[in-house]
Design a protein around this motif. Structure first.
Motif, PDB file in Angstrom:
ATOM      1  N   PHE A   1      33.601  46.572  39.074  1.00 51.68           N
ATOM      2  CA  PHE A   1      32.675  46.075  40.096  1.00 51.68           C
ATOM      3  C   PHE A   1      32.502  44.568  39.979  1.00 51.68           C
ATOM      4  CE2 PHE A   1      28.304  44.895  41.236  1.00 51.68           C
ATOM      5  CZ  PHE A   1      28.322  45.232  42.573  1.00 51.68           C
ATOM      6  N   THR A   2      32.410  44.064  38.728  1.00 50.97           N
ATOM      7  CA  THR A   2      32.264  42.622  38.528  1.00 50.97           C
ATOM      8  C   THR A   2      33.481  41.876  39.031  1.00 50.97           C
ATOM      9  OG1 THR A   2      30.846  42.976  36.606  1.00 50.97           O
ATOM     10  CG2 THR A   2      31.880  40.822  36.827  1.00 50.97           C
ATOM     11  N   ARG A   3      34.684  42.392  38.753  1.00 51.58           N
ATOM     12  CA  ARG A   3      35.897  41.725  39.221  1.00 51.58           C
ATOM     13  C   ARG A   3      35.949  41.667  40.737  1.00 51.58           C
ATOM     14  NH1 ARG A   3      38.421  44.723  34.982  1.00 51.58           N
ATOM     15  NH2 ARG A   3      39.270  46.189  36.509  1.00 51.58           N
ATOM     16  N   VAL A   4      35.594  42.767  41.399  1.00 50.26           N
ATOM     17  CA  VAL A   4      35.597  42.786  42.871  1.00 50.26           C
ATOM     18  C   VAL A   4      34.588  41.801  43.417  1.00 50.26           C
ATOM     19  CG1 VAL A   4      35.113  44.201  44.892  1.00 50.26           C
ATOM     20  CG2 VAL A   4      36.464  45.142  43.005  1.00 50.26           C
ATOM     21  N   ARG A   5      33.391  41.761  42.808  1.00 52.03           N
ATOM     22  CA  ARG A   5      32.349  40.855  43.295  1.00 52.03           C
ATOM     23  C   ARG A   5      32.765  39.390  43.118  1.00 52.03           C
ATOM     24  NH1 ARG A   5      27.446  38.797  41.280  1.00 52.03           N
ATOM     25  NH2 ARG A   5      27.738  39.811  39.267  1.00 52.03           N
ATOM     26  N   LEU A   6      33.410  39.073  42.000  1.00 56.89           N
ATOM     27  CA  LEU A   6      33.863  37.700  41.783  1.00 56.89           C
ATOM     28  C   LEU A   6      34.969  37.319  42.758  1.00 56.89           C
ATOM     29  CD1 LEU A   6      33.903  37.490  37.878  1.00 56.89           C
ATOM     30  CD2 LEU A   6      32.250  36.480  39.449  1.00 56.89           C
ATOM     31  N   ARG A   7      35.858  38.260  43.075  1.00 59.09           N
ATOM     32  CA  ARG A   7      36.919  37.965  44.042  1.00 59.09           C
ATOM     33  C   ARG A   7      36.328  37.705  45.422  1.00 59.09           C
ATOM     34  NH1 ARG A   7      41.306  42.651  42.349  1.00 59.09           N
ATOM     35  NH2 ARG A   7      41.923  41.727  40.337  1.00 59.09           N
ATOM     36  N   VAL A   8      35.339  38.501  45.815  1.00 62.81           N
ATOM     37  CA  VAL A   8      34.681  38.270  47.109  1.00 62.81           C
ATOM     38  C   VAL A   8      33.974  36.929  47.126  1.00 62.81           C
ATOM     39  CG1 VAL A   8      32.855  39.105  48.635  1.00 62.81           C
ATOM     40  CG2 VAL A   8      34.431  40.741  47.574  1.00 62.81           C
ATOM     41  N   ARG A   9      33.310  36.578  46.022  1.00 57.94           N
ATOM     42  CA  ARG A   9      32.628  35.286  45.953  1.00 57.94           C
ATOM     43  C   ARG A   9      33.611  34.130  46.035  1.00 57.94           C
ATOM     44  NH1 ARG A   9      30.158  33.264  40.399  1.00 57.94           N
ATOM     45  NH2 ARG A   9      32.400  32.998  40.120  1.00 57.94           N
ATOM     46  N   ASP A  10      34.720  34.222  45.291  1.00 60.90           N
ATOM     47  CA  ASP A  10      35.719  33.150  45.331  1.00 60.90           C
ATOM     48  C   ASP A  10      36.341  33.028  46.713  1.00 60.90           C
ATOM     49  OD1 ASP A  10      35.211  32.733  42.686  1.00 60.90           O
ATOM     50  OD2 ASP A  10      36.929  33.891  41.959  1.00 60.90           O
ATOM     51  N   TRP A  11      36.571  34.177  47.359  1.00 63.38           N
ATOM     52  CA  TRP A  11      37.125  34.129  48.719  1.00 63.38           C
ATOM     53  C   TRP A  11      36.144  33.458  49.664  1.00 63.38           C
ATOM     54  CZ3 TRP A  11      34.880  36.576  52.969  1.00 63.38           C
ATOM     55  CH2 TRP A  11      35.598  36.493  54.153  1.00 63.38           C
ATOM     56  N   TRP A  12      34.858  33.758  49.537  1.00 62.61           N
ATOM     57  CA  TRP A  12      33.857  33.177  50.439  1.00 62.61           C
ATOM     58  C   TRP A  12      33.756  31.672  50.229  1.00 62.61           C
ATOM     59  CZ3 TRP A  12      29.250  30.522  50.040  1.00 62.61           C
ATOM     60  CH2 TRP A  12      28.472  30.482  51.190  1.00 62.61           C
ATOM     61  N   TRP A  13      33.731  31.235  48.943  1.00 59.80           N
ATOM     62  CA  TRP A  13      33.636  29.805  48.670  1.00 59.80           C
ATOM     63  C   TRP A  13      34.876  29.057  49.139  1.00 59.80           C
ATOM     64  CZ3 TRP A  13      29.550  27.056  47.876  1.00 59.80           C
ATOM     65  CH2 TRP A  13      28.421  27.625  47.283  1.00 59.80           C
ATOM     66  N   GLY A  61      31.279  35.685  35.274  1.00 53.98           N
ATOM     67  CA  GLY A  61      32.622  35.179  35.069  1.00 53.98           C
ATOM     68  C   GLY A  61      32.959  34.891  33.617  1.00 53.98           C
ATOM     69  N   PHE A  62      31.937  34.791  32.740  1.00 59.67           N
ATOM     70  CA  PHE A  62      32.156  34.489  31.334  1.00 59.67           C
ATOM     71  C   PHE A  62      31.860  35.676  30.420  1.00 59.67           C
ATOM     72  CE2 PHE A  62      31.647  30.348  33.238  1.00 59.67           C
ATOM     73  CZ  PHE A  62      32.557  29.555  32.550  1.00 59.67           C
ATOM     74  N   ARG A  63      31.493  36.801  30.982  1.00 59.78           N
ATOM     75  CA  ARG A  63      31.150  37.948  30.152  1.00 59.78           C
ATOM     76  C   ARG A  63      32.409  38.563  29.536  1.00 59.78           C
ATOM     77  NH1 ARG A  63      26.689  40.841  34.126  1.00 59.78           N
ATOM     78  NH2 ARG A  63      25.091  39.210  33.943  1.00 59.78           N
ATOM     79  N   VAL A  64      32.275  39.024  28.291  1.00 59.73           N
ATOM     80  CA  VAL A  64      33.414  39.612  27.590  1.00 59.73           C
ATOM     81  C   VAL A  64      33.527  41.111  27.862  1.00 59.73           C
ATOM     82  CG1 VAL A  64      33.407  37.872  25.790  1.00 59.73           C
ATOM     83  CG2 VAL A  64      32.001  39.906  25.517  1.00 59.73           C
ATOM     84  N   PHE A  65      32.430  41.745  28.262  1.00 58.15           N
ATOM     85  CA  PHE A  65      32.476  43.150  28.648  1.00 58.15           C
ATOM     86  C   PHE A  65      32.601  43.207  30.166  1.00 58.15           C
ATOM     87  CE2 PHE A  65      30.369  43.207  24.562  1.00 58.15           C
ATOM     88  CZ  PHE A  65      31.002  44.257  23.920  1.00 58.15           C
ATOM     89  N   ASP A  66      33.802  43.472  30.618  1.00 58.47           N
ATOM     90  CA  ASP A  66      34.125  43.384  32.037  1.00 58.47           C
ATOM     91  C   ASP A  66      33.949  44.745  32.696  1.00 58.47           C
ATOM     92  OD1 ASP A  66      34.845  42.286  34.389  1.00 58.47           O
ATOM     93  OD2 ASP A  66      36.972  42.038  33.918  1.00 58.47           O
ATOM     94  N   SER A  67      33.947  44.726  34.026  1.00 55.60           N
ATOM     95  CA  SER A  67      33.876  45.955  34.815  1.00 55.60           C
ATOM     96  C   SER A  67      34.612  45.731  36.127  1.00 55.60           C
ATOM     97  CB  SER A  67      32.421  46.363  35.078  1.00 55.60           C
ATOM     98  OG  SER A  67      31.789  45.422  35.940  1.00 55.60           O
TER      99      SER A  67
END
Length: 303
Positions: free
Chosen positions: A275-287, A267-273
């Motif tokens: 796949f990372t955005r999708v994974r973070l959205r799934v994690r936030d939805w689960w939490w 969530g703090f990385r400056v080089f984004d992707s």
């Protein structure tokens, strides 16, 4: 009709090479994939207070973070007794009691963190924090077997001392257990780290006078211990430092420091992707889904 063994020898050699390759690579692939958790636990079992840092590094590789901290050894009782008569000598002895500890932190993939405190090349203390449901190792605290991320604080006996803390953003809780010679003169610090798995904030009431001493009343501590799972354990040898006795050693974190390691989080990385955005959205939805479920259960209990 003639019979030659040349072809059979080459076939046998090919079979032997294939068998050796499979025997060599299958365990390696297993340790890097499905068997990584068991391999990691097997490596952590080999660590104990007093081992060399190079030995830990050989087991887990180089640490990702490293820093230093200064601690003070406990004073010699004879020096304290002569403090009034030999003040200058005691002040020099106080300076000699200052030691520098090296704090090293390993990221155990997505499963958790390992932290070691070393005096020179010897590991004085080490702590494990789980951050995943998949990583819940069994740990012996005295004679009680717990599982990080699952066993509640109430499963242990009354601690030697305890300390909760709650700030604007950070919180945590720790208990100290000591069992003397049966426990190898080790101390166990168990509790809740706010970056660990299923962290539960302490139940602190700032109107309570006891909170000024970083304490919780017994009834609140019992309620909190019955609902808060242990996600961090720190094991210490004979580390006789004043900061440990005063409860100042761990500051805002029992074990790994969230402010130190969070910048390496996706969530703090400056080089984004993508796949990372999708994974973070799934994690936030689960939490969010889990938080809503817990709030619903709490509302039903109140009703």
């Amino acid at each position: 009709m003639t019979y030659t063994t040349t072809l059979n020898i080459w076939q046998l050699a090919g079979v032997l090479v294939a068998v050796v390759t499979i025997v060599k690579w299958v365990p390696a692939v297993w340790r890097l994939t499905l068997g990584y958790r068991w391999h990691l636990i097997a490596q952590l079992r080999k660590i104990a207070p007093g081992v060399r840092h190079d030995y830990v590094e050989a087991l887990l590789g180089e640490p990702k973070w490293q820093s230093t901290m200064t601690c003070t050894r406990l004073a010699d009782p004879e020096a304290e007794a002569t403090k009034k008569t030999r003040k200058a000598k005691v002040e020099r002895a106080d300076e000699d009691r200052k030691v520098e500890l090296t704090v090293r932190t390993w990221r155990l993939s997505w499963l958790g963190y390992l932290v070691t405190w070393c005096e020179e090349d010897a590991v004085v203390m080490y702590g494990i924090t789980t951050t995943s449901w998949w990583f819940r190792p069994r740990v012996l605290v005295g004679d009680t077997r717990i599982r990080l991320g699952k066993t509640l604080l109430s499963a242990l006996a009354r601690p030697e001392q305890h300390r909760p803390w709650v700030g604007n953003r950070r919180y945590g809780y720790l208990e100290e257990h000591f069992f003397g010679n049966p426990g190898g003169y080790r101390s166990w610090y168990v509790g809740v780290n706010d970056i660990g798995y299923q962290p539960v904030p302490p139940m602190l009431d700032w109107d309570d006078a006891e909170t000024e001493l970083n304490l919780m009343p017994d009834e609140k501590r019992d309620v909190y211990g019955a609902r808060a799972p242990i996600n961090t354990v720190v094991i210490s040898g004979i580390a006789l430092y004043e900061e440990l006795q005063k409860g100042e050693f761990f500051d805002l974190s029992l074990g790994v420091d969230q402010d130190l390691v969070r910048l390496s989080d996706p969530g703090f990385r400056v080089f984004d992707s993508r796949f990372t955005r999708v994974r973070l959205r799934v994690r936030d939805w689960w939490w969010e889904r889990r938080r809503n479920r817990l709030e619903k259960r709490a509302g039903e209990r109140r009703d």
